[in-house]
Design an enzyme around this catalytic site. Structure first.
Site, PDB file in Angstrom:
ATOM      1  N   CYS A  96      14.529 -38.443  36.322  1.00 39.42           N
ATOM      2  CA  CYS A  96      13.502 -38.483  35.104  1.00 39.42           C
ATOM      3  C   CYS A  96      12.763 -40.013  35.260  1.00 39.42           C
ATOM      4  O   CYS A  96      11.422 -39.722  35.099  1.00 39.42           O
ATOM      5  CB  CYS A  96      14.301 -38.666  33.803  1.00 39.42           C
ATOM      6  SG  CYS A  96      13.196 -38.588  32.304  1.00 39.42           S
ATOM      7  N   CYS A  98      10.161 -36.726  35.098  1.00 41.36           N
ATOM      8  CA  CYS A  98       9.432 -36.881  33.708  1.00 41.36           C
ATOM      9  C   CYS A  98       8.300 -38.065  33.481  1.00 41.36           C
ATOM     10  O   CYS A  98       7.052 -37.885  33.366  1.00 41.36           O
ATOM     11  CB  CYS A  98      10.619 -37.185  32.498  1.00 41.36           C
ATOM     12  SG  CYS A  98      12.113 -36.285  32.691  1.00 41.36           S
ATOM     13  N   LYS A 120       5.545 -38.276  36.400  1.00 40.41           N
ATOM     14  CA  LYS A 120       5.037 -37.067  36.279  1.00 40.41           C
ATOM     15  C   LYS A 120       3.900 -37.184  34.896  1.00 40.41           C
ATOM     16  O   LYS A 120       2.854 -36.840  35.274  1.00 40.41           O
ATOM     17  CB  LYS A 120       6.000 -35.868  36.032  1.00 40.41           C
ATOM     18  CG  LYS A 120       5.132 -34.406  35.735  1.00 40.41           C
ATOM     19  CD  LYS A 120       5.084 -34.021  34.383  1.00 40.41           C
ATOM     20  CE  LYS A 120       6.184 -34.255  33.563  1.00 40.41           C
ATOM     21  NZ  LYS A 120       7.150 -33.514  33.484  1.00 40.41           N
ATOM     22  N   TYR A 157       8.423 -24.779  35.361  1.00 40.89           N
ATOM     23  CA  TYR A 157       7.854 -26.125  35.055  1.00 40.89           C
ATOM     24  C   TYR A 157       7.228 -26.923  35.854  1.00 40.89           C
ATOM     25  O   TYR A 157       5.853 -27.355  35.681  1.00 40.89           O
ATOM     26  CB  TYR A 157       8.982 -27.020  34.253  1.00 40.89           C
ATOM     27  CG  TYR A 157       9.896 -26.606  32.962  1.00 40.89           C
ATOM     28  CD1 TYR A 157       9.522 -27.521  32.058  1.00 40.89           C
ATOM     29  CD2 TYR A 157      10.818 -25.887  32.908  1.00 40.89           C
ATOM     30  CE1 TYR A 157      10.107 -27.067  30.831  1.00 40.89           C
ATOM     31  CE2 TYR A 157      11.461 -25.337  31.731  1.00 40.89           C
ATOM     32  CZ  TYR A 157      10.871 -26.168  30.613  1.00 40.89           C
ATOM     33  OH  TYR A 157      11.506 -25.925  29.487  1.00 40.89           O
ATOM     34  N   GLU A 201       3.075 -27.924  36.169  1.00 40.41           N
ATOM     35  CA  GLU A 201       2.786 -29.104  35.685  1.00 40.41           C
ATOM     36  C   GLU A 201       2.011 -29.561  37.049  1.00 40.41           C
ATOM     37  O   GLU A 201       0.816 -30.151  36.674  1.00 40.41           O
ATOM     38  CB  GLU A 201       3.833 -30.084  35.312  1.00 40.41           C
ATOM     39  CG  GLU A 201       4.472 -29.806  33.984  1.00 40.41           C
ATOM     40  CD  GLU A 201       5.722 -30.182  33.783  1.00 40.41           C
ATOM     41  OE1 GLU A 201       5.992 -30.324  32.495  1.00 40.41           O
ATOM     42  OE2 GLU A 201       6.387 -31.076  34.586  1.00 40.41           O
ATOM     43  N   HIS A 232      -5.071 -31.893   6.855  1.00 40.46           N
ATOM     44  CA  HIS A 232      -6.310 -31.498   7.143  1.00 40.46           C
ATOM     45  C   HIS A 232      -7.373 -32.474   7.524  1.00 40.46           C
ATOM     46  O   HIS A 232      -7.400 -33.561   6.755  1.00 40.46           O
ATOM     47  CB  HIS A 232      -6.970 -30.470   6.155  1.00 40.46           C
ATOM     48  CG  HIS A 232      -8.215 -30.063   6.327  1.00 40.46           C
ATOM     49  ND1 HIS A 232      -8.300 -28.782   6.932  1.00 40.46           N
ATOM     50  CD2 HIS A 232      -9.718 -30.275   5.909  1.00 40.46           C
ATOM     51  CE1 HIS A 232      -9.457 -28.492   7.208  1.00 40.46           C
ATOM     52  NE2 HIS A 232     -10.400 -29.152   6.523  1.00 40.46           N
ATOM     53  N   GLU A 248      -1.969 -27.907  11.234  1.00 38.38           N
ATOM     54  CA  GLU A 248      -2.032 -27.515   9.878  1.00 38.38           C
ATOM     55  C   GLU A 248      -1.882 -25.772  10.021  1.00 38.38           C
ATOM     56  O   GLU A 248      -1.234 -25.370   9.074  1.00 38.38           O
ATOM     57  CB  GLU A 248      -3.368 -27.889   9.192  1.00 38.38           C
ATOM     58  CG  GLU A 248      -4.438 -27.199   9.657  1.00 38.38           C
ATOM     59  CD  GLU A 248      -5.593 -27.977   8.764  1.00 38.38           C
ATOM     60  OE1 GLU A 248      -5.565 -27.667   7.366  1.00 38.38           O
ATOM     61  OE2 GLU A 248      -6.588 -28.134   9.438  1.00 38.38           O
TER      62      GLU A 248
HETATM   63  P1  NDP Z   1      12.055 -23.668  37.109  1.00 43.34           P
HETATM   64  O1  NDP Z   1      13.491 -22.880  37.112  1.00 43.34           O
HETATM   65  O2  NDP Z   1      11.424 -24.178  36.032  1.00 43.34           O
HETATM   66  O3  NDP Z   1      11.278 -22.614  38.167  1.00 43.34           O
HETATM   67  C1  NDP Z   1      11.480 -22.168  39.187  1.00 43.34           C
HETATM   68  C2  NDP Z   1      10.334 -21.332  39.859  1.00 43.34           C
HETATM   69  O4  NDP Z   1      10.360 -21.105  41.156  1.00 43.34           O
HETATM   70  C3  NDP Z   1      10.385 -20.309  39.031  1.00 43.34           C
HETATM   71  O5  NDP Z   1       9.174 -19.706  38.826  1.00 43.34           O
HETATM   72  C4  NDP Z   1      11.185 -19.062  39.964  1.00 43.34           C
HETATM   73  O6  NDP Z   1      10.688 -17.601  39.913  1.00 43.34           O
HETATM   74  C5  NDP Z   1      10.522 -19.557  41.265  1.00 43.34           C
HETATM   75  N1  NDP Z   1      11.394 -19.180  42.462  1.00 43.34           N
HETATM   76  C6  NDP Z   1      12.700 -19.291  42.374  1.00 43.34           C
HETATM   77  N2  NDP Z   1      13.125 -19.416  43.530  1.00 43.34           N
HETATM   78  C7  NDP Z   1      12.216 -18.802  44.354  1.00 43.34           C
HETATM   79  C8  NDP Z   1      12.063 -18.309  45.782  1.00 43.34           C
HETATM   80  N3  NDP Z   1      13.203 -18.194  46.557  1.00 43.34           N
HETATM   81  N4  NDP Z   1      11.018 -18.057  46.082  1.00 43.34           N
HETATM   82  C9  NDP Z   1       9.751 -18.317  45.339  1.00 43.34           C
HETATM   83  N5  NDP Z   1      10.041 -18.612  44.256  1.00 43.34           N
HETATM   84  C10 NDP Z   1      11.112 -18.846  43.587  1.00 43.34           C
HETATM   85  O7  NDP Z   1      12.569 -24.726  38.292  1.00 43.34           O
HETATM   86  P2  NDP Z   1      11.501 -26.033  38.430  1.00 43.34           P
HETATM   87  O8  NDP Z   1      11.806 -26.531  39.593  1.00 43.34           O
HETATM   88  O9  NDP Z   1      10.091 -25.825  38.181  1.00 43.34           O
HETATM   89  O10 NDP Z   1      12.269 -26.995  37.380  1.00 43.34           O
HETATM   90  C11 NDP Z   1      13.625 -27.333  37.483  1.00 43.34           C
HETATM   91  C12 NDP Z   1      14.247 -27.574  35.965  1.00 43.34           C
HETATM   92  O11 NDP Z   1      13.722 -28.883  35.812  1.00 43.34           O
HETATM   93  C13 NDP Z   1      13.584 -26.765  35.033  1.00 43.34           C
HETATM   94  O12 NDP Z   1      13.997 -25.628  34.809  1.00 43.34           O
HETATM   95  C14 NDP Z   1      13.482 -27.652  33.891  1.00 43.34           C
HETATM   96  O13 NDP Z   1      14.875 -27.509  33.098  1.00 43.34           O
HETATM   97  C15 NDP Z   1      13.437 -29.054  34.312  1.00 43.34           C
HETATM   98  N6  NDP Z   1      12.206 -29.627  34.107  1.00 43.34           N
HETATM   99  C16 NDP Z   1      11.624 -29.919  33.001  1.00 43.34           C
HETATM  100  C17 NDP Z   1      10.437 -30.291  32.665  1.00 43.34           C
HETATM  101  C18 NDP Z   1      10.112 -30.476  31.181  1.00 43.34           C
HETATM  102  O14 NDP Z   1      10.837 -30.652  30.386  1.00 43.34           O
HETATM  103  N7  NDP Z   1       8.643 -30.747  31.234  1.00 43.34           N
HETATM  104  C19 NDP Z   1       9.767 -30.580  33.925  1.00 43.34           C
HETATM  105  C20 NDP Z   1      10.286 -30.403  35.212  1.00 43.34           C
HETATM  106  C21 NDP Z   1      11.352 -29.872  35.141  1.00 43.34           C
HETATM  107  P3  NDP Z   1      11.305 -16.768  39.037  1.00 43.34           P
HETATM  108  O15 NDP Z   1      10.791 -17.071  37.405  1.00 43.34           O
HETATM  109  O16 NDP Z   1      10.831 -15.222  39.149  1.00 43.34           O
HETATM  110  O17 NDP Z   1      12.905 -16.926  38.972  1.00 43.34           O
END
Ligand code: NDP
Length: 457
Positions: free
Chosen positions: A43, A48, A51, A180, A184, A438, A443
């Protein structure tokens, strides 16, 4: 009686580990913590916090553009990636110092080395080589970005880890994934001026989010110059004289200077000695724990992303705090996982808490939907086309607000506040009774009167 060097030995100084160590020490426990990289964890060091700093940087572009409608004439604009990264690094170093000092002040012994389990009570420190005995061990080693090792040319891609340290802003960048991190970073790169493509394996990004949120971002991101390629994945990455070529399913090719993978994160458990200690793991390497964060081995606990429960910083912090209070403070409690608010720091931003419409329809006999899509006030004069989305998912019986989903400026800030009311069981009538502030976008949350009905046909 068996001698222990420490009451608690924590492996991993990220959000969960640091909180557990500090609180345990404040309750009088003798605590040590080991970290092989930098204090603060994902983080603070490469998640976080940096980022969000990059997100701020990427949003100035909008301000510059919007300023004209308000009468401002701006001079020449130039963005310098090196300045941004240097300032970001200085801030991260400052925060890391605070993390370390806080541990020190709490009386926690710090080991700046990798630590490996050798048994239910034994930890081996790698450098200097040393073995210590602890009554209780907490594993809080977080997660690690996935890259498919089978993918030809995988060595040419970067993950979020490297994105924070690029020498220059790539002119052309492709981000793979639709969660996510992908969304982002696509926003960061595009906002800073890179030609940005998002490639996602499904038809619509942000799977698991409310459909209106997903539709809204599918519409808004291309307006900001992000090209979204759906239903495709990379089959091979090739390095050429001109940069990188990503070959995709169906035969196409995409060219870029950098390709970043953000396809999920895996628990960081490889080589930790968990097998030697007899700790059970799930198939994806996540440590299995109970509600108290205890593993199948009585003396070993785990919190945060390494357990793959809810991979969010505040959740890891709660889990670590609950564990320390329970074991050393005489105040047993467990983390509750309902109504966890979260934000996607895309531009426009997403804020969400509670059930999506689809989840609510599956869980409740009848639900009501309230939603508004409107141009934020600032957009009227600036001429920006962007639409904001506000959506409430309400149980028809009893009127409890089950879900709140917002897309637009400050969505995360608004949802944090809505989450308090929703956690307390607020109903739509409670929202309606609340006086509007407002003029604000928020709101809308207390002025939506008409139930939304699906269009006919
Ligand atoms: P996520 O789980 O959010 O997203 C992973 C993405 O990659 C999904 O779109 C998934 O597709 C896709 N994917 C998974 N496997 C493959 C593959 N083999 N080939 C192609 N695409 C694939 O993971 P992130 O890496 O974005 O983030 C990890 C975690 O970190 C998040 O789940 C969140 O909990 C946390 N995080 C939170 C943030 C915040 O609060 N702002 C910011 C960053 C991270 P599909 O949906 O189809 O499975």
């Amino acid at each position: 009686m068996t001698h222990f060097d420490y009451d608690l030995f924590v492996i991993g100084a990220g959000s969960g580990g640091v909180r557990a160590a500090r609180i345990a020490a404040s309750h009088g426990a003798k605590v040590a913590i080991a970290e092989e990289y930098r204090f603060g964890g994902t983080c603070v060091i490469r998640g976080c916090v940096p980022k969000k700093l990059l997100v701020y940087a990427s949003r100035f572009q909008d301000e510059f553009e919007d300023a004209a409608g308000f009468g401002w004439t701006l001079g020449e604009r130039r963005f310098d990636w090196a300045t941004l990264i240097a300032n970001k690094d200085a801030e991260i170093a400052r925060l890391e110092g605070i993390y370390k000092r806080n541990l020190d002040r709490a009386g926690v012994t710090i080991f700046e080395t990798r630590a490996v389990l050798e048994g239910p009570h034994i930890v081996r420190l790698v450098k200097p080589h040393k073995t210590v005995r602890a009554k209780t061990i907490l594993v809080a080693t977080g997660g690690w970005p996935n890259v498919d090792p089978e993918l030809e040319g995988a060595e040419h891609v970067i993950t979020s880890n490297e994105a924070f340290h690029l020498k220059a802003l790539p002119k052309r960048v492709i981000v793979a994934g639709g969660g996510y991190i992908a969304v982002e970073f696509a926003g960061i790169f595009a906002g800073l001026g890179a030609e940005t493509t998002l490639i996602y394996r499904g038809p619509k990004i942000l799977r698991g989010f409310d459909e209106d949120v997903r539709d809204s971002l599918m519409e808004e991101l291309p307006r900001r110059g992000i090209r979204i390629v759906t239903d495709k994945v990379f089959t091979r990455i090739e390095k050429t004289a001109g940069g990188l070529v990503g070959h995709v399913t169906g035969g196409g090719r995409l060219e870029a200077d950098e390709i970043m993978f953000a396809i999920g994160r895996s628990p960081n458990t490889t080589g930790l000695g968990l097998e030697a200690a007899g700790v059970e793991m799930a198939r994806n390497g996540a440590i299995k724990v109970d509600a108290q964060s205890r593993t199948n081995v009585e003396s070993i606990y785990a919190v945060g992303d390494v357990t793959d429960r809810v991979a969010l910083t505040p959740v890891a912090i709660r889990e670590g705090h609950a564990l320390a209070d329970t074991l050393y403070g005489g105040k047993p409690w467990v983390t509750e996982y309902e109504m966890i608010p979260s934000a996607v720091f895309s531009t426009p931003e997403v804020g969400t808490v509670g059930m999506t419409e689809a989840e609510a329809r599956a869980a409740h006999a009848e639900i009501d939907i309230y939603k508004a899509r409107f141009r934020p006030m600032k957009g009227t004069i600036s001429g920006r086309e962007e639409r904001m989305l506000m959506k409430l998912v309400v149980a028809a019986k009893g009127g409890r607000v089950l879900g709140c989903h917002i897309v637009g400026p400050d969505a995360g800030e608004m949802v944090q506040m809505a989450a308090i009311a929703m956690r307390m069981g607020a109903t739509k009538a409670d929202f309606d009774r609340t006086m509007a502030l407002h003029p604000s976008a928020a709101e809308e949350l207390v002025t939506m009167r008409e139930k939304w009905t699906p269009p006919k046909g």
